[in-house]
Design a protein around this motif. Structure first.
Motif, PDB file in Angstrom:
ATOM      1  N   ILE A  59       0.922  -1.344   0.147  1.00 26.38           N
ATOM      2  CA  ILE A  59      -0.054   0.044  -0.035  1.00 26.38           C
ATOM      3  C   ILE A  59       0.926   1.221   0.081  1.00 26.38           C
ATOM      4  CG2 ILE A  59      -1.710   1.394   1.538  1.00 26.38           C
ATOM      5  CD1 ILE A  59      -2.848  -1.295   2.471  1.00 26.38           C
ATOM      6  N   THR A  60       1.957   1.203   0.755  1.00 22.18           N
ATOM      7  CA  THR A  60       2.510   2.557   0.917  1.00 22.18           C
ATOM      8  C   THR A  60       3.855   2.644   0.120  1.00 22.18           C
ATOM      9  OG1 THR A  60       3.911   1.447   2.829  1.00 22.18           O
ATOM     10  CG2 THR A  60       1.916   2.647   3.407  1.00 22.18           C
ATOM     11  N   ASN A  61       4.373   1.450  -0.419  1.00 22.97           N
ATOM     12  CA  ASN A  61       5.470   1.775  -1.463  1.00 22.97           C
ATOM     13  C   ASN A  61       4.949   1.094  -2.842  1.00 22.97           C
ATOM     14  OD1 ASN A  61       7.970   1.597  -2.509  1.00 22.97           O
ATOM     15  ND2 ASN A  61       8.634   0.223  -1.342  1.00 22.97           N
ATOM     16  N   PRO A  62       4.930   2.337  -3.791  1.00 22.52           N
ATOM     17  CA  PRO A  62       4.609   1.816  -5.376  1.00 22.52           C
ATOM     18  C   PRO A  62       5.597   1.204  -5.737  1.00 22.52           C
ATOM     19  CG  PRO A  62       4.546   4.284  -4.863  1.00 22.52           C
ATOM     20  CD  PRO A  62       5.169   3.726  -3.453  1.00 22.52           C
ATOM     21  N   GLN A  63       6.783   1.008  -5.442  1.00 25.69           N
ATOM     22  CA  GLN A  63       7.838   0.158  -5.886  1.00 25.69           C
ATOM     23  C   GLN A  63       8.048  -1.260  -5.298  1.00 25.69           C
ATOM     24  OE1 GLN A  63       9.647   1.752  -8.316  1.00 25.69           O
ATOM     25  NE2 GLN A  63       8.521   3.293  -8.096  1.00 25.69           N
ATOM     26  N   SER A  64       7.005  -1.490  -4.448  1.00 21.56           N
ATOM     27  CA  SER A  64       7.134  -2.903  -4.062  1.00 21.56           C
ATOM     28  C   SER A  64       6.913  -4.105  -4.865  1.00 21.56           C
ATOM     29  CB  SER A  64       6.147  -2.893  -2.594  1.00 21.56           C
ATOM     30  OG  SER A  64       4.915  -2.566  -2.882  1.00 21.56           O
ATOM     31  N   ASP A  65       7.408  -5.313  -4.659  1.00 22.79           N
ATOM     32  CA  ASP A  65       7.043  -6.376  -5.346  1.00 22.79           C
ATOM     33  C   ASP A  65       5.762  -7.092  -5.418  1.00 22.79           C
ATOM     34  OD1 ASP A  65       7.335  -8.494  -7.232  1.00 22.79           O
ATOM     35  OD2 ASP A  65       9.254  -9.482  -5.974  1.00 22.79           O
ATOM     36  N   ARG A  66       4.872  -6.670  -6.253  1.00 23.00           N
ATOM     37  CA  ARG A  66       3.466  -7.013  -6.573  1.00 23.00           C
ATOM     38  C   ARG A  66       3.425  -8.538  -6.929  1.00 23.00           C
ATOM     39  NH1 ARG A  66       3.663  -2.196  -5.812  1.00 23.00           N
ATOM     40  NH2 ARG A  66       1.934  -0.682  -4.874  1.00 23.00           N
ATOM     41  N   GLN A  67       4.327  -8.989  -7.515  1.00 22.84           N
ATOM     42  CA  GLN A  67       4.448 -10.459  -8.412  1.00 22.84           C
ATOM     43  C   GLN A  67       4.558 -11.297  -7.244  1.00 22.84           C
ATOM     44  OE1 GLN A  67       3.566 -11.443 -11.337  1.00 22.84           O
ATOM     45  NE2 GLN A  67       3.128  -9.374 -11.750  1.00 22.84           N
ATOM     46  N   ALA A  68       5.580 -10.913  -6.181  1.00 16.01           N
ATOM     47  CA  ALA A  68       5.728 -11.870  -4.787  1.00 16.01           C
ATOM     48  C   ALA A  68       4.417 -12.010  -4.285  1.00 16.01           C
ATOM     49  CB  ALA A  68       7.023 -11.512  -4.206  1.00 16.01           C
ATOM     50  N   PHE A  69       3.688 -10.951  -4.041  1.00 15.66           N
ATOM     51  CA  PHE A  69       2.405 -11.012  -3.550  1.00 15.66           C
ATOM     52  C   PHE A  69       1.280 -11.971  -3.947  1.00 15.66           C
ATOM     53  CE2 PHE A  69      -1.897  -9.114  -2.489  1.00 15.66           C
ATOM     54  CZ  PHE A  69      -1.795  -9.434  -1.085  1.00 15.66           C
ATOM     55  N   ILE A  70       1.370 -11.762  -5.314  1.00 17.70           N
ATOM     56  CA  ILE A  70       0.431 -12.580  -6.164  1.00 17.70           C
ATOM     57  C   ILE A  70       0.896 -14.197  -5.943  1.00 17.70           C
ATOM     58  CG2 ILE A  70      -0.361 -13.156  -8.513  1.00 17.70           C
ATOM     59  CD1 ILE A  70      -0.168 -10.040  -8.923  1.00 17.70           C
ATOM     60  N   ALA A  71       1.967 -14.397  -6.065  1.00 19.73           N
ATOM     61  CA  ALA A  71       2.529 -15.979  -5.929  1.00 19.73           C
ATOM     62  C   ALA A  71       2.297 -16.335  -4.485  1.00 19.73           C
ATOM     63  CB  ALA A  71       4.015 -15.838  -6.410  1.00 19.73           C
ATOM     64  N   ALA A  72       2.295 -15.654  -3.413  1.00 22.80           N
ATOM     65  CA  ALA A  72       2.264 -16.013  -2.091  1.00 22.80           C
ATOM     66  C   ALA A  72       0.565 -16.327  -1.946  1.00 22.80           C
ATOM     67  CB  ALA A  72       2.395 -14.905  -1.164  1.00 22.80           C
ATOM     68  N   LEU A  73      -0.352 -15.341  -2.491  1.00 22.94           N
ATOM     69  CA  LEU A  73      -1.608 -15.738  -2.537  1.00 22.94           C
ATOM     70  C   LEU A  73      -1.967 -17.067  -3.335  1.00 22.94           C
ATOM     71  CD1 LEU A  73      -3.308 -12.048  -3.375  1.00 22.94           C
ATOM     72  CD2 LEU A  73      -3.083 -13.331  -1.001  1.00 22.94           C
ATOM     73  N   ASP A  74      -1.322 -17.366  -4.473  1.00 20.00           N
ATOM     74  CA  ASP A  74      -1.611 -18.475  -5.038  1.00 20.00           C
ATOM     75  C   ASP A  74      -1.081 -19.780  -4.127  1.00 20.00           C
ATOM     76  OD1 ASP A  74      -2.482 -17.457  -7.448  1.00 20.00           O
ATOM     77  OD2 ASP A  74      -0.548 -17.524  -8.469  1.00 20.00           O
ATOM     78  N   ARG A  75      -0.024 -19.552  -3.568  1.00 22.57           N
ATOM     79  CA  ARG A  75       0.411 -20.588  -2.655  1.00 22.57           C
ATOM     80  C   ARG A  75      -0.459 -20.943  -1.423  1.00 22.57           C
ATOM     81  NH1 ARG A  75       5.324 -18.130  -3.300  1.00 22.57           N
ATOM     82  NH2 ARG A  75       5.115 -16.944  -1.413  1.00 22.57           N
ATOM     83  N   LEU A  76      -1.464 -19.799  -1.123  1.00 21.06           N
ATOM     84  CA  LEU A  76      -2.292 -20.251  -0.174  1.00 21.06           C
ATOM     85  C   LEU A  76      -3.458 -21.058  -0.403  1.00 21.06           C
ATOM     86  CD1 LEU A  76      -2.627 -16.334   1.533  1.00 21.06           C
ATOM     87  CD2 LEU A  76      -1.749 -18.559   2.695  1.00 21.06           C
ATOM     88  N   THR A  77      -3.667 -20.882  -1.885  1.00 19.66           N
ATOM     89  CA  THR A  77      -4.853 -21.799  -2.598  1.00 19.66           C
ATOM     90  C   THR A  77      -4.437 -23.189  -2.843  1.00 19.66           C
ATOM     91  OG1 THR A  77      -4.494 -21.196  -4.587  1.00 19.66           O
ATOM     92  CG2 THR A  77      -5.975 -19.509  -3.440  1.00 19.66           C
ATOM     93  N   GLY A  78      -3.097 -23.392  -2.508  1.00 14.84           N
ATOM     94  CA  GLY A  78      -2.506 -24.576  -2.877  1.00 14.84           C
ATOM     95  C   GLY A  78      -2.418 -24.818  -4.270  1.00 14.84           C
ATOM     96  N   GLU A  79      -2.696 -23.849  -5.300  1.00 15.28           N
ATOM     97  CA  GLU A  79      -2.532 -23.917  -6.538  1.00 15.28           C
ATOM     98  C   GLU A  79      -0.925 -23.689  -7.035  1.00 15.28           C
ATOM     99  OE1 GLU A  79      -5.219 -21.758  -8.525  1.00 15.28           O
ATOM    100  OE2 GLU A  79      -6.845 -22.632  -7.593  1.00 15.28           O
TER     101      GLU A  79
END
Length: 84
Positions: free
Chosen positions: A64-84
């Motif tokens: 939210i606070t850092n526009p340069q943060s790695d969003r791809q890593a967050f999306i991958a972490a969410l995918d791992r939460l679903t087991g996919e």
């Protein structure tokens, strides 16, 4: 595991919060805190264990606070939460 619709909702909420956040928002909008956004973003993921939820909260804060943060890593972490 967390259902896919919950992770998609969290992703949507993080995107909205990051897009609408700007430096000094708390000064221009009395009563606003970034924690308010973080709580809204993480709500769909609350079945997470406390330690994992705490880590996810810090990730969301960064997104939210850092526009340069790695969003791809967050999306991958969410995918791992679903087991996919």
């Amino acid at each position: 595991m967390i259902e896919r619709h919950r992770t998609e909702e969290a992703l949507y909420r993080v995107a909205v919060s990051a897009f609408t956040h700007y430096p000094g928002k708390d000064a221009k909008e009395p009563g606003y805190t970034v924690d308010e956004d973080i709580n809204w973003c993480i709500a769909p993921l609350l079945p997470l264990p406390p330690q994992q939820a705490a880590q996810m909260r810090e990730t969301i804060r960064e997104l939210i606070t850092n526009p340069q943060s790695d969003r791809q890593a967050f999306i991958a972490a969410l995918d791992r939460l679903t087991g996919e």
